[in-house]
Enzyme design. Structure first.
Site, PDB file in Angstrom:
ATOM      1  N   ILE A  10       0.811  -1.233   0.000  1.00  0.00           N
ATOM      2  CA  ILE A  10       0.000   0.000   0.000  1.00  0.00           C
ATOM      3  C   ILE A  10       0.838   1.274   0.000  1.00  0.00           C
ATOM      4  O   ILE A  10       0.317   2.362  -0.166  1.00  0.00           O
ATOM      5  CB  ILE A  10      -0.992   0.034   1.187  1.00  0.00           C
ATOM      6  N   GLY A  11       2.104   1.130   0.185  1.00  0.00           N
ATOM      7  CA  GLY A  11       2.931   2.336   0.151  1.00  0.00           C
ATOM      8  C   GLY A  11       4.392   1.963   0.042  1.00  0.00           C
ATOM      9  O   GLY A  11       4.811   0.901   0.502  1.00  0.00           O
ATOM     10  N   GLY A  25       8.156   4.050   0.296  1.00  0.00           N
ATOM     11  CA  GLY A  25       8.945   5.273   0.365  1.00  0.00           C
ATOM     12  C   GLY A  25      10.410   4.921   0.291  1.00  0.00           C
ATOM     13  O   GLY A  25      10.769   3.784  -0.025  1.00  0.00           O
ATOM     14  N   PHE A  44      12.396   4.803   2.739  1.00  0.00           N
ATOM     15  CA  PHE A  44      12.861   4.107   3.932  1.00  0.00           C
ATOM     16  C   PHE A  44      12.022   2.910   4.338  1.00  0.00           C
ATOM     17  O   PHE A  44      12.332   2.234   5.306  1.00  0.00           O
ATOM     18  CB  PHE A  44      12.930   5.090   5.103  1.00  0.00           C
ATOM     19  N   SER A  45      10.941   2.685   3.648  1.00  0.00           N
ATOM     20  CA  SER A  45      10.106   1.555   4.038  1.00  0.00           C
ATOM     21  C   SER A  45       9.165   1.152   2.920  1.00  0.00           C
ATOM     22  O   SER A  45       8.952   1.904   1.973  1.00  0.00           O
ATOM     23  CB  SER A  45       9.277   1.922   5.264  1.00  0.00           C
ATOM     24  N   SER A  46       8.637  -0.055   3.090  1.00  0.00           N
ATOM     25  CA  SER A  46       7.518  -0.472   2.252  1.00  0.00           C
ATOM     26  C   SER A  46       6.400  -0.839   3.209  1.00  0.00           C
ATOM     27  O   SER A  46       6.656  -1.428   4.257  1.00  0.00           O
ATOM     28  CB  SER A  46       7.880  -1.692   1.422  1.00  0.00           C
ATOM     29  N   ASP A 105       8.223  15.602   9.771  1.00  0.00           N
ATOM     30  CA  ASP A 105       7.839  15.232   8.410  1.00  0.00           C
ATOM     31  C   ASP A 105       6.319  15.264   8.276  1.00  0.00           C
ATOM     32  O   ASP A 105       5.711  14.358   7.706  1.00  0.00           O
ATOM     33  CB  ASP A 105       8.408  13.847   8.068  1.00  0.00           C
TER      34      ASP A 105
HETATM   35  P1  ADP Z   1       7.746   6.056   5.132  1.00  0.00           P
HETATM   36  O1  ADP Z   1       8.621   6.260   6.300  1.00  0.00           O
HETATM   37  O2  ADP Z   1       8.347   5.156   4.104  1.00  0.00           O
HETATM   38  O3  ADP Z   1       7.218   7.332   4.555  1.00  0.00           O
HETATM   39  P2  ADP Z   1       5.121   5.714   6.308  1.00  0.00           P
HETATM   40  O4  ADP Z   1       5.029   5.274   7.723  1.00  0.00           O
HETATM   41  O5  ADP Z   1       4.862   7.157   6.045  1.00  0.00           O
HETATM   42  O6  ADP Z   1       6.509   5.236   5.710  1.00  0.00           O
HETATM   43  O7  ADP Z   1       4.125   4.849   5.437  1.00  0.00           O
HETATM   44  C1  ADP Z   1       4.089   4.996   4.031  1.00  0.00           C
HETATM   45  C2  ADP Z   1       2.663   4.953   3.535  1.00  0.00           C
HETATM   46  O8  ADP Z   1       2.064   3.717   3.896  1.00  0.00           O
HETATM   47  C3  ADP Z   1       1.767   6.026   4.137  1.00  0.00           C
HETATM   48  O9  ADP Z   1       1.841   7.242   3.421  1.00  0.00           O
HETATM   49  C4  ADP Z   1       0.408   5.377   4.034  1.00  0.00           C
HETATM   50  O10 ADP Z   1      -0.127   5.525   2.735  1.00  0.00           O
HETATM   51  C5  ADP Z   1       0.703   3.900   4.258  1.00  0.00           C
HETATM   52  N1  ADP Z   1       0.516   3.562   5.683  1.00  0.00           N
HETATM   53  C6  ADP Z   1       1.436   3.658   6.668  1.00  0.00           C
HETATM   54  N2  ADP Z   1       0.919   3.262   7.839  1.00  0.00           N
HETATM   55  C7  ADP Z   1      -0.369   2.909   7.593  1.00  0.00           C
HETATM   56  C8  ADP Z   1      -1.445   2.427   8.402  1.00  0.00           C
HETATM   57  N3  ADP Z   1      -1.300   2.197   9.703  1.00  0.00           N
HETATM   58  N4  ADP Z   1      -2.631   2.191   7.800  1.00  0.00           N
HETATM   59  C9  ADP Z   1      -2.778   2.393   6.486  1.00  0.00           C
HETATM   60  N5  ADP Z   1      -1.822   2.840   5.685  1.00  0.00           N
HETATM   61  C10 ADP Z   1      -0.619   3.106   6.210  1.00  0.00           C
HETATM   62 MG    MG Z   2       5.864   8.736   5.257  1.00  0.00          MG
END
Ligand code: ADP
Ligand code: MG
Ligand code: ZN
Length: 566
Positions: free
Chosen positions: A64-65, A67, A69-71, A177
């Protein structure tokens, strides 16, 4: 939001639900059928391999996402009551610093779980792979819904964002952020969650112990600059150059979060193209791919979309360069000059030999002061100018930038790929004299080539919002940086990238959820009489001086929220 659970990091752990049997082959097959993108299937397999205990607990459904630093994956788990529960699994990149990871987790466990701050359910680790399991909050893409929000929804959104910020600031957490992709919003359920403490830092009296170990990047930078000053006759000069490619896939992988006590960094990037000094991996404006099923974006090939995005950035910056005299800014601290033009083109100088070139010594140091983590368009003036004393006020500025987007209908509002371009853009909205004045208050001296007046916020937002989205006037009318038309992001651009925001409401979203009242008329609701209080709050959030900027606690008591029973 769920209760928070603190989990020791040493062992792979899962509290509950109880580990179930490893999914049978046919169940696996079934699961595979639901994968939308072929690459995603591979990623999920890799994740099961890297952290095998996940398969005891979760069925990973989709990505679902993603970036730098993470997936993040959507998974389901059988709850103790036998219900299927949706979980978001955040797989941190293995090169993340352990203290950084632990600090992120501690923010979630200590401050999270209430007041719109995301909590955590479990944490898994195997070797250098860490997966944080959080309650899943299905959410909308900000860009998709921006222009269909009623004014009341905007008020509620801001109230809930401020509530989350009040909560984390009480714990002495500076998020650093704050931006829409880190503030999840489920319009249908009216649920909100602040996520992503990957860049968080602690205030002096932070209640998050591990944040005390995470040194601020400004401190790190001033250290490296000071070190530089010890070498006689050499000062750093850096051009605020725009990274050529904002596609995170093209940027450094493995990347690395800023981490504790790392000052002399080694490059982590393969090609060294990115400013990949450990603490300085830049998260691009579009650094997060959102595969959220609510988003129309997910129906396009993500790589394609990102290329389009980065093209748009080029277009915008080219637009800026066509102006005869682009605004250029310099920020000086103790003789160190950082110079850039808002054109985004590279202008490297140093003042070592009174030439307009950068000397070889400074050139070799360029990596040390390359753009760092964060998203320039949301960074407060004191962050952009690298003021060493950064407080929770920086999050308030970012909330102000979000509010500016909500009121003007433009996102991202400031589209800058480097700090000084972002500063130049701020000046065109808040005034160059005002910005210089404020910077003086926090010990920074800004040189600016051109004086630009401050904009009236109401006029600016109404003008931007009022223009039909496909009007050619907007692009061609961008006379100069002082023009209120130049919101650094234009509706016309969005249209070419993704589905037009206004369409998303009319069509309903892809899950059949109804947004707002479920009609196309929602978006004019309340917009004809935006109260002065809205712009007053915006003004106080976008206070150039962090010392006088409104706090989250104060903002919640602002008259803008007086009639709202929230
Ligand atoms: P990064 O550090 O890679 O930016 P995030 O924690 O911001 O990681 O998560 C990246 C994306 O994943 C978020 O923008 C969101 O779309 C999705 N996401 C993260 N946590 C959740 C969650 N608890 N529920 C639903 N979607 C999430
Ligand atoms: Mg993020
Ligand atoms: Zn030099």
């Amino acid at each position: 939001m769920e209760e928070t659970v603190g989990i020791p990091m040493d062992e792979p752990v899962a509290l509950s639900p109880q580990p179930g049997p490893i999914p049978a082959a046919d169940a696996l097959k079934k699961r595979e059928q639901s994968y939308k993108l072929p690459g995603v299937k591979k990623d999920i397999e890799k994740l099961y391999e890297a952290v095998p205990q996940l398969s005891n607990v979760f069925k990973i459904k989709n990505k679902i996402g993603e970036g730098t630093f993470s997936s993040v994956y959507l998974a389901t788990a059988q709850s103790q009551e036998g219900l299927e529960e949706e979980i978001a699994l955040k797989h941190l990149i293995p090169t993340s610093h352990p203290v950084r990871i632990a600090a992120e987790l501690q923010c979630l466990t200590v401050a999270g779980g209430q007041d719109n701050v995301m909590g955590v359910k479990y944490c898994f680790r195997k070797n250098d792979h860490v997966v944080i399991a959080m309650p899943y909050l299905e959410h909308e893409s900000f860009l998709d819904i921006l222009n269909s929000l009623s004014f009341q929804e905007v008020r509620e959104y801001m109230f809930n964002l401020l509530k989350a910020l009040k909560r984390i600031h009480q714990f002495g957490i500076v998020h650093r952020d704050v931006k829409p992709s880190n503030f999840l919003y489920n319009r249908h359920l009216k649920k909100y969650a602040l996520v992503d403490f990957g860049l968080a830092q602690g205030t002096n009296d932070t209640k998050i112990d591990l944040l005390k170990c995470v040194q601020s990047e400004a401190q790190q930078e001033s250290c490296s600059l000071n070190k530089c000053h010890e070498i006689p006759g050499n000062k750093i000069a850096v051009g605020g150059s725009a990274p050529k490619d904002l596609d995170p896939q093209a940027t450094t992988k493995p990347a690395r979060r800023p981490c504790a006590n790392e000052q002399n960094q080694t490059k982590h990037g393969k090609d060294g193209k990115e400013g990949s000094v450990g603490l300085s991996v830049q998260r691009s404006v579009f650094g997060e791919r959102n595969f959220n099923i609510h988003s129309s974006i997910s129906h396009e090939g993500p790589a394609m979309k990102l290329i389009k995005h980065s093209k748009t950035v080029d277009v915008i910056s080219r637009k800026l360069t066509t102006k005869k005299k682009p605004i250029s800014t310099k920020v000086t601290t103790g003789g160190v000059i950082k110079k850039t033009a808002s054109s985004g083109s590279v202008h490297l100088t140093c003042d070592c030999y009174a030439t307009d070139r950068v000397c070889s010594v400074c050139l070799s140091r360029r990596q040390q002061v390359a753009p760092r983590a964060g998203t320039p368009g949301f960074r407060a003036p004191e962050v952009l100018t690298k003021c060493p004393n950064q407080t929770t006020a920086i999050d308030m500025w970012s909330a102000g930038v979000i509010f500016l987007s909500l009121l003007s209908g433009r996102y991202p509002f400031y589209k800058a790929s480097d700090d000084l371009t972002a500063l130049a853009q701020i000046m065109t909205i808040r005034g160059s004299r005002e910005t210089i004045q404020a910077a003086k208050a926090f010990g920074k001296s800004i040189l600016c080539s051109k004086e630009v007046p401050a904009q009236d916020l109401r006029k600016l937002c109404e003008r931007l919002r009022g223009l039909p989205s496909n009007t050619p006037k907007l692009a061609s009318d961008a006379q100069g940086l002082a023009s209120p038309n130049l919101a650094f992001s234009e509706k016309t651009d969005h249209k070419s990238q993704v589905q037009h925001p206004e369409n998303s409401l009319c069509k309903g979203d892809h899950n059949g959820h109804r947004s707002g009242s479920g009609t196309c008329t929602t978006n004019s609701e309340g917009w004809d009489e935006v109260p002065d209080e809205a712009y007053d709050l915006l003004d106080k959030l976008l206070d150039l001086n962090p010392a006088s900027r409104i706090t989250a606690e104060e903002a919640l008591l602002h008259p803008f929220f007086k009639d709202t029973s929230l």
